[in-house]
Design a protein around this motif. Structure first.
Motif, PDB file in Angstrom:
ATOM      1  N   LEU A 111      -9.305   9.013  -6.757  1.00 17.90           N
ATOM      2  CA  LEU A 111      -8.468   8.007  -6.109  1.00 17.90           C
ATOM      3  C   LEU A 111      -8.627   8.058  -4.593  1.00 17.90           C
ATOM      4  O   LEU A 111      -8.472   7.039  -3.902  1.00 17.90           O
ATOM      5  N   ASN A 112      -8.932   9.229  -4.070  1.00 15.67           N
ATOM      6  CA  ASN A 112      -9.215   9.387  -2.643  1.00 15.67           C
ATOM      7  C   ASN A 112     -10.665   9.030  -2.310  1.00 15.67           C
ATOM      8  O   ASN A 112     -11.183   9.461  -1.269  1.00 15.67           O
TER       9      ASN A 112
ATOM     10  N   THR B 174     -10.826   9.687   1.714  1.00 16.48           N
ATOM     11  CA  THR B 174      -9.502   9.433   2.279  1.00 16.48           C
ATOM     12  C   THR B 174      -8.563  10.582   1.893  1.00 16.48           C
ATOM     13  O   THR B 174      -8.917  11.436   1.080  1.00 16.48           O
TER      14      THR B 174
ATOM     15  N   GLU C  76       0.819  -1.206   0.000  1.00 19.69           N
ATOM     16  CA  GLU C  76       0.000   0.000   0.000  1.00 19.69           C
ATOM     17  C   GLU C  76       0.857   1.262   0.000  1.00 19.69           C
ATOM     18  O   GLU C  76       1.959   1.296   0.544  1.00 19.69           O
ATOM     19  N   ARG C  77       0.331   2.282  -0.660  1.00 19.66           N
ATOM     20  CA  ARG C  77       0.979   3.593  -0.752  1.00 19.66           C
ATOM     21  C   ARG C  77       2.414   3.477  -1.281  1.00 19.66           C
ATOM     22  O   ARG C  77       3.348   4.058  -0.740  1.00 19.66           O
TER      23      ARG C  77
ATOM     24  N   ASN D 291      -7.900   1.371  -5.607  1.00 17.26           N
ATOM     25  CA  ASN D 291      -7.428   2.762  -5.718  1.00 17.26           C
ATOM     26  C   ASN D 291      -6.021   2.853  -6.322  1.00 17.26           C
ATOM     27  O   ASN D 291      -5.145   3.537  -5.796  1.00 17.26           O
ATOM     28  N   CYS D 292      -5.807   2.174  -7.431  1.00 15.37           N
ATOM     29  CA  CYS D 292      -4.493   2.167  -8.072  1.00 15.37           C
ATOM     30  C   CYS D 292      -4.527   2.915  -9.406  1.00 15.37           C
ATOM     31  O   CYS D 292      -5.581   3.085 -10.014  1.00 15.37           O
TER      32      CYS D 292
ATOM     33  N   LEU E 127       1.432  10.250  -3.900  1.00  9.43           N
ATOM     34  CA  LEU E 127       1.075   9.667  -2.617  1.00  9.43           C
ATOM     35  C   LEU E 127       1.627  10.533  -1.496  1.00  9.43           C
ATOM     36  O   LEU E 127       2.716  11.093  -1.604  1.00  9.43           O
TER      37      LEU E 127
ATOM     38  N   LYS F 163      -2.990  -1.698  -2.810  1.00  7.64           N
ATOM     39  CA  LYS F 163      -3.894  -0.582  -2.545  1.00  7.64           C
ATOM     40  C   LYS F 163      -3.141   0.743  -2.596  1.00  7.64           C
ATOM     41  O   LYS F 163      -2.042   0.863  -2.055  1.00  7.64           O
ATOM     42  N   ASP F 164      -3.742   1.733  -3.269  1.00  6.08           N
ATOM     43  CA  ASP F 164      -3.176   3.085  -3.321  1.00  6.08           C
ATOM     44  C   ASP F 164      -1.731   3.056  -3.826  1.00  6.08           C
ATOM     45  O   ASP F 164      -0.812   3.557  -3.175  1.00  6.08           O
TER      46      ASP F 164
ATOM     47  N   VAL G 237      -5.070   9.878   1.101  1.00  8.43           N
ATOM     48  CA  VAL G 237      -3.840   9.180   0.717  1.00  8.43           C
ATOM     49  C   VAL G 237      -3.155   9.867  -0.464  1.00  8.43           C
ATOM     50  O   VAL G 237      -1.931   9.964  -0.520  1.00  8.43           O
ATOM     51  N   TRP G 238      -3.947  10.359  -1.419  1.00 12.08           N
ATOM     52  CA  TRP G 238      -3.419  10.959  -2.633  1.00 12.08           C
ATOM     53  C   TRP G 238      -3.467  12.485  -2.545  1.00 12.08           C
ATOM     54  O   TRP G 238      -4.370  13.051  -1.943  1.00 12.08           O
TER      55      TRP G 238
END
Length: 325
Positions: free
Chosen positions: A233-234, A239, A96-97, A167-168, A251, A133-134, A241-242
């Motif tokens: 994407l968020n 969220t 992730e991330r 979310n990629c 990210l 993820k992400d 994250v982005w």
């Protein structure tokens, strides 16, 4: 050791230029990049799974890590030998991330080797309930029969286990006989588990779309810089994250996300509006015109600061032509 039960922390960016790296054969622990990157990673592997980690187990967790530049090459004999920036064969676990801008090259080990070699921007294969993820890929992936933006083989079953993408984003360059924007799956094997394979993922380029889902969305290169894609994407602001970068979504590690701002312009009694997307903490001041800004709790000294939430802003001016600013 496979580092089971252990955590590796990356305390700074590391430039690995002029140093050839030998991947972990199997990894079962946690690798926490803490927002840092491995730069100019060079791997030349043969007859094995290749990436930062050759393979992972169900307990592996790779997070907050970038792979910037560098070249990862795999000479393979069969599709049991797979190539990805982070993991060749992901046997469960979580990535992730993470992001990669590396150059990936899969080629035959010999003239009699199979052309059916999996090469994916993040992992070569994602099986046994692995979750990506992400994450994003912005490098190049060159295969023979096929290549994919995130995972080049997403193994699944009729129910239960399936390699997941959530979310990629892929805006990298793919080259092979068949290129998949995000991932390659067998829809006939997945059957009723198809809905669990990909969620809210996007790619740029004229690549093959999966025929069993609408969650692998093709987008134009223009949207990389618009903020709208980052917002999506968020999960539409759910969220953080982005965050919108200068050229594309990026990210974040505790920097705040990208949110929707609805602006109403009021000029000489005429109102018009637009929707834009801004990073939390970014500011806005009208240019070339005298105007009053109004937004609940977000304006100080007539300067608007974007909060970490969707919000609205009213810009009021006596200027008769709103296009003046």
């Amino acid at each position: 050791t496979d580092f089971s039960g252990k955590t590796i922390y990356l305390a700074c960016d590391i430039d690995m230029a002029d140093k050839e790296y030998t991947p972990f054969t199997s990894f079962a622990g946690t690798f926490d990049g803490q927002g840092h990157a491995l730069k100019n990673l060079t791997i030349n592997a043969s007859l094995t799974n290749a990436g930062l980690f050759g393979s992972t187990t169900t307990t592996a967790h790779i997070k907050d890590l970038g792979i910037v530049g560098g070249t990862i090459t795999l000479s393979a004999d069969t599709d049991a030998q797979r190539l990805g920036s982070f993991v060749g064969q992901m046997n469960g676990g979580l990535i992730e991330r993470c992001y990669s801008t590396a150059k990936l090259v899969a080629k035959k080990y010999s003239s009699t080797s199979s052309s059916d070699i999996s090469v994916g921007g993040i992992v070569g294969a994602n099986v046994t309930n692995g979750v990506i993820k992400d994450c994003f890929f912005g490098g190049t992936a060159t295969g023979i029969a096929h290549a994919s933006g995130i995972s080049d083989w997403g193994q699944g079953q009729k129910s239960g286990k399936v390699g997941k993408l959530i979310n990629c984003l892929n805006f990298g360059k793919l080259s092979a006989t068949t290129c998949y924007g995000l991932a390659r799956y067998s829809s006939s094997i997945l059957e009723e588990n198809k809905a669990n394979a990909i969620t809210n993922c996007f790619y740029v380029g004229s690549y093959t779309d999966l025929d069993f889902t609408d969650q692998d969305k093709k987008v134009s290169a223009y949207r990389l810089g618009s903020g709208n894609l980052t917002y999506m994407l968020n999960e539409n602001g759910a969220t953080n994250v982005w965050r919108q970068g200068e050229l594309c979504p990026e990210l974040t590690v505790n920097q705040g996300g990208t949110y929707k701002l609805t602006i109403s312009y009021v000029a000489a009694g005429v109102t018009t509006s637009e929707t834009v997307y801004m990073n939390a903490g970014d500011t806005y001041t009208p240019k070339g015109v005298t105007a009053t800004l109004t937004s609940a709790g977000n304006v100080e000294n007539n300067v608007f600061t974007m909060p970490a939430a969707n919000t609205s802003l009213t810009v009021t001016t006596s200027t008769p032509n709103i296009l003046d600013y």
